[in-house]
Design a protein around this motif. Structure first.
Motif, PDB file in Angstrom:
ATOM      1  N   TRP A   1      49.179  35.457  37.208  1.00 19.82           N
ATOM      2  CA  TRP A   1      47.799  35.503  36.911  1.00 19.82           C
ATOM      3  C   TRP A   1      47.499  36.966  36.411  1.00 19.82           C
ATOM      4  O   TRP A   1      46.542  36.844  35.299  1.00 19.82           O
ATOM      5  CB  TRP A   1      46.639  34.339  37.122  1.00 19.82           C
TER       6      TRP A   1
ATOM      7  N   ARG B   1      45.146  38.043  33.158  1.00 21.37           N
ATOM      8  CA  ARG B   1      43.702  37.777  33.345  1.00 21.37           C
ATOM      9  C   ARG B   1      43.580  39.239  32.612  1.00 21.37           C
ATOM     10  O   ARG B   1      42.953  39.950  31.786  1.00 21.37           O
ATOM     11  CB  ARG B   1      43.404  37.680  34.586  1.00 21.37           C
TER      12      ARG B   1
ATOM     13  N   ARG C   1      40.664  23.809  45.471  1.00 18.46           N
ATOM     14  CA  ARG C   1      41.345  24.857  46.159  1.00 18.46           C
ATOM     15  C   ARG C   1      42.503  24.260  46.780  1.00 18.46           C
ATOM     16  O   ARG C   1      42.447  23.553  47.364  1.00 18.46           O
ATOM     17  CB  ARG C   1      40.666  25.792  46.028  1.00 18.46           C
TER      18      ARG C   1
ATOM     19  N   CYS D   1      35.402  32.060  35.249  1.00 24.48           N
ATOM     20  CA  CYS D   1      35.630  31.869  33.812  1.00 24.48           C
ATOM     21  C   CYS D   1      35.732  32.708  32.725  1.00 24.48           C
ATOM     22  O   CYS D   1      34.733  33.677  32.763  1.00 24.48           O
ATOM     23  CB  CYS D   1      34.446  30.265  33.141  1.00 24.48           C
TER      24      CYS D   1
HETATM   25  C1  HEM Z   1      30.095  24.967  29.824  1.00 22.58           C
HETATM   26  C2  HEM Z   1      31.020  26.148  29.436  1.00 22.58           C
HETATM   27  C3  HEM Z   1      31.694  26.153  29.653  1.00 22.58           C
HETATM   28  C4  HEM Z   1      32.379  26.232  31.556  1.00 22.58           C
HETATM   29  C5  HEM Z   1      31.012  25.390  32.443  1.00 22.58           C
HETATM   30  C6  HEM Z   1      33.014  25.878  32.293  1.00 22.58           C
HETATM   31  C7  HEM Z   1      33.698  26.220  33.569  1.00 22.58           C
HETATM   32  C8  HEM Z   1      34.411  26.485  33.756  1.00 22.58           C
HETATM   33  C9  HEM Z   1      35.283  27.076  35.030  1.00 22.58           C
HETATM   34  C10 HEM Z   1      33.917  26.068  36.373  1.00 22.58           C
HETATM   35  C11 HEM Z   1      36.332  27.639  35.473  1.00 22.58           C
HETATM   36  C12 HEM Z   1      37.000  27.937  36.497  1.00 22.58           C
HETATM   37  C13 HEM Z   1      37.798  27.106  37.269  1.00 22.58           C
HETATM   38  C14 HEM Z   1      38.139  27.295  38.942  1.00 22.58           C
HETATM   39  O1  HEM Z   1      37.942  28.026  39.142  1.00 22.58           O
HETATM   40  O2  HEM Z   1      39.331  26.235  39.156  1.00 22.58           O
HETATM   41  C15 HEM Z   1      37.259  28.057  34.419  1.00 22.58           C
HETATM   42  C16 HEM Z   1      37.962  29.188  33.898  1.00 22.58           C
HETATM   43  C17 HEM Z   1      37.962  29.667  33.110  1.00 22.58           C
HETATM   44  N1  HEM Z   1      37.662  28.942  31.791  1.00 22.58           N
HETATM   45 FE1  HEM Z   1      36.227  27.994  30.468  1.00 22.58          FE
HETATM   46  N2  HEM Z   1      34.041  26.586  30.886  1.00 22.58           N
HETATM   47  C18 HEM Z   1      33.383  26.759  29.672  1.00 22.58           C
HETATM   48  C19 HEM Z   1      33.953  27.596  28.623  1.00 22.58           C
HETATM   49  C20 HEM Z   1      34.853  28.321  28.219  1.00 22.58           C
HETATM   50  C21 HEM Z   1      35.461  28.811  26.928  1.00 22.58           C
HETATM   51  C22 HEM Z   1      34.277  28.334  25.610  1.00 22.58           C
HETATM   52  C23 HEM Z   1      36.661  29.283  27.023  1.00 22.58           C
HETATM   53  C24 HEM Z   1      37.437  29.887  26.475  1.00 22.58           C
HETATM   54  C25 HEM Z   1      37.592  30.485  24.764  1.00 22.58           C
HETATM   55  C26 HEM Z   1      36.731  29.129  28.831  1.00 22.58           C
HETATM   56  C27 HEM Z   1      37.955  29.810  29.354  1.00 22.58           C
HETATM   57  C28 HEM Z   1      38.183  29.681  30.721  1.00 22.58           C
HETATM   58  C29 HEM Z   1      39.973  29.952  31.199  1.00 22.58           C
HETATM   59  C30 HEM Z   1      40.513  30.653  30.395  1.00 22.58           C
HETATM   60  C31 HEM Z   1      39.763  30.100  33.023  1.00 22.58           C
HETATM   61  C32 HEM Z   1      40.531  30.428  33.515  1.00 22.58           C
HETATM   62  C33 HEM Z   1      39.959  31.790  34.219  1.00 22.58           C
HETATM   63  C34 HEM Z   1      41.355  32.031  35.127  1.00 22.58           C
HETATM   64  O3  HEM Z   1      41.020  31.912  35.954  1.00 22.58           O
HETATM   65  O4  HEM Z   1      41.371  33.540  35.036  1.00 22.58           O
HETATM   66  N3  HEM Z   1      36.066  28.830  29.327  1.00 22.58           N
HETATM   67  N4  HEM Z   1      35.379  27.752  33.143  1.00 22.58           N
END
Ligand code: HEM
Length: 467
Positions: free
Chosen positions: A116, A120, A346, A413
């Motif tokens: 990861w 990242r 988690r 995110c």
């Molecule tokens: C309102 C829009 C969005 C919300 C509310 C949101 C919410 C989240 C949340 C809560 C997580 C964390 C999950 C965890 O900790 O288990 C997350 C991770 C992630 N999100 Fe978003 N997201 C949004 C939009 C996006 C967009 C637009 C993208 C990509 C174009 C994206 C890509 C990702 C990725 C790749 C992760 C994993 C990151 C990691 O673990 O390093 N998200 N998102």
């Protein structure tokens, strides 16, 4: 430190009547002997998680089947799991199902540990603010294209419209240069594939994923279809060697310090992850924002006034974002009341302590934006839609983990800036052109599937304003 027991070890310990000491110390509902609280949770997830806090407090213990579960509601404990102690946790077991594996493989959302970390590091530059800024025009253009067909007085379902729009946007931002018909199919195929996510039977569906039911056969067929397209695009792009300025080019160009980049399988997994993570959440916030604006004419008036003042008849651009303050507050307030990711999970890797309690390995730890974002200790008049509450002073005094729509800590995110920019630009572009009036005969209700959806959509009548 004890070693990490597998879920089957936990199951054996449970059926052998061995007490998991967490249950002896913490308050919480026991549920039924076999199911624990699974049934109650499935019957009404949001009501259930709210009730737990009301009845037992900020740290609650319970059990899904044989799996111990801890529910955390206070920013202090949420911070400890997501940030201070993040190393002792991995993603919850639902995210390790073979359903997710088939869909997004070992992409950023699901991978762990060093793998990861490396991914990242490789993906981060593609999501830096300056890079993300280059997608602003695509976002505005696609919104204009969508609304070009809208006619004054007609009815639209804003949930459906926003889903279509954000999917088109993410596909274009990933594959800008690939104008082939195939790329449009990626979007359609993906929507078909993730349909089971929309059902409340998701957990059952995921657990039974290996069975050859017609739905599962269909899922795997669609997965093969999407794989073929994505792999073909990757190989063509590798062969051309051109930087097309889109996310795929960024991913292809990404290199670690030792010079190594991503192989095709990793690229495929990241592309699928960005599709999946990058459109529904954004679409839902937009749909809920339209609903909230429809319910709150005063807020809608201020929204339109800001658009008239900042944009007039001109298209919104990246440069306008800093002045679209009220629009940004609408987005924040909408994610407070209707967080698309309404809960995070988690799993404890080793023994640890949370809020003074001992937590054994294997415990599934849940934190709910839905409940904490509506907690009167942090938000005055918590059930009211008040975009104006989001002043700099308010944010400065708000406990950091009382509001976490994008998660927090190392797994926060990666697409947050992308999503914020997209949501503001889409709201502004539509709001400039149309008033949306909620259909008074249509009840908008929450539907907590994989993310927090409006149950039967958000039906509105569109009325032309200007532009
Ligand atoms: C309102 C829009 C969005 C919300 C509310 C949101 C919410 C989240 C949340 C809560 C997580 C964390 C999950 C965890 O900790 O288990 C997350 C991770 C992630 N999100 Fe978003 N997201 C949004 C939009 C996006 C967009 C637009 C993208 C990509 C174009 C994206 C890509 C990702 C990725 C790749 C992760 C994993 C990151 C990691 O673990 O390093 N998200 N998102």
């Amino acid at each position: 430190m004890s070693s990490n027991p597998s879920i089957s070890e936990l199951a054996r310990a449970y059926s052998a009547g061995k007490k998991l000491d967490i249950g002896t110390r913490l308050p919480g509902p026991k549920g039924t002997r076999v199911m624990g609280v699974m049934r109650e949770f499935n019957r009404d997830p949001l009501g259930f998680i709210d009730r737990l806090q009301r009845d037992y407090g900020d740290i609650v213990w319970s059990r899904f089947l044989y799996v111990p579960a801890l529910f955390l509601y206070h920013p202090n404990e949420i911070e400890s799991v997501l940030t201070t102690n993040a190393k002792n946790f991995r993603k919850a077991m639902t995210l390790r199902s073979n359903f997710f594996q088939r869909l997004v493989g070992n992409g950023l959302l699901t991978s762990e540990g060093n793998e990861w970390k490396r991914q990242r590091r490789l993906l981060n530059p593609a999501f830096h603010r300056e890079r993300v800024a280059t997608y602003a025009t695509t976002m505005v253009d696609y919104t204009k294209r969508l609304t070009a067909n809208w006619r004054h007085g007609e009815m639209r379902d804003m949930h459906r419209e926003m889903m279509r729009l954000t999917l088109e946007i993410v596909v274009r931002c990933l594959f800008s240069a690939d104008v082939s018909h195939d790329v449009d199919h990626v979007g359609e195929t993906l929507s078909e594939m993730v349909k089971p996510f929309a059902s409340q039977a998701t957990l059952k569906w995921i657990l039974n994923n290996r069975l050859p039911t017609p739905e599962h056969i269909r899922f795997h067929r669609l997965a093969r279809k999407i794989d073929r397209v994505v792999y073909r695009i990757i190989s063509e792009r590798r062969a051309s060697g051109k930087d097309e300025g889109d996310l795929l080019s960024m991913l292809l160009a990404a290199h670690d310090e030792d010079g190594s980049g991503m192989n095709d399988q990793q690229l495929r997994d990241e592309v699928m992850t960005l599709f999946l993570a990058g459109h529904e959440t954004t679409a839902l916030t937009l749909a809920w924002s339209w609903y909230l604006l429809g319910e709150n004419p005063e807020a809608e008036k201020r929204f339109h006034a800001e658009l008239d003042e900042v944009l007039g008849d001109r298209d919104a651009t990246f440069a306008n974002l800093s002045r679209l303050k009220y629009t940004e507050r609408i987005v924040k307030e909408s994610m407070r009341l209707y967080p698309p990711a309404y809960g995070l999970g988690r799993e404890a890797i080793n023994d640890c302590e949370i809020g003074g309690y001992h937590v054994p390995p294997g415990t599934q730890v849940f934190m709910f934006q839905w409940t904490t974002h509506r907690d009167a200790r942090f938000f005055a008049e918590p059930l009211r839609f008040k975009p104006e509450r989001w002043t700099a002073e308010f944010e400065a005094q708000l406990p950091k983990y009382a509001y976490f729509p994008f998660g927090a800590g190392p797994r926060v995110c990666i697409g947050a800036s992308f999503a914020m920019m997209e949501m503001i630009l889409v709201l502004a572009t539509i709001g400039q052109r149309f008033h949306l009036r909620l259909d008074p005969n249509h009840l908008v209700e929450t539907y907590p599937a994989m993310s927090l959806r409006p149950k039967a959509g958000v039906k509105v009548t569109v009325a032309r304003r200007r532009v």
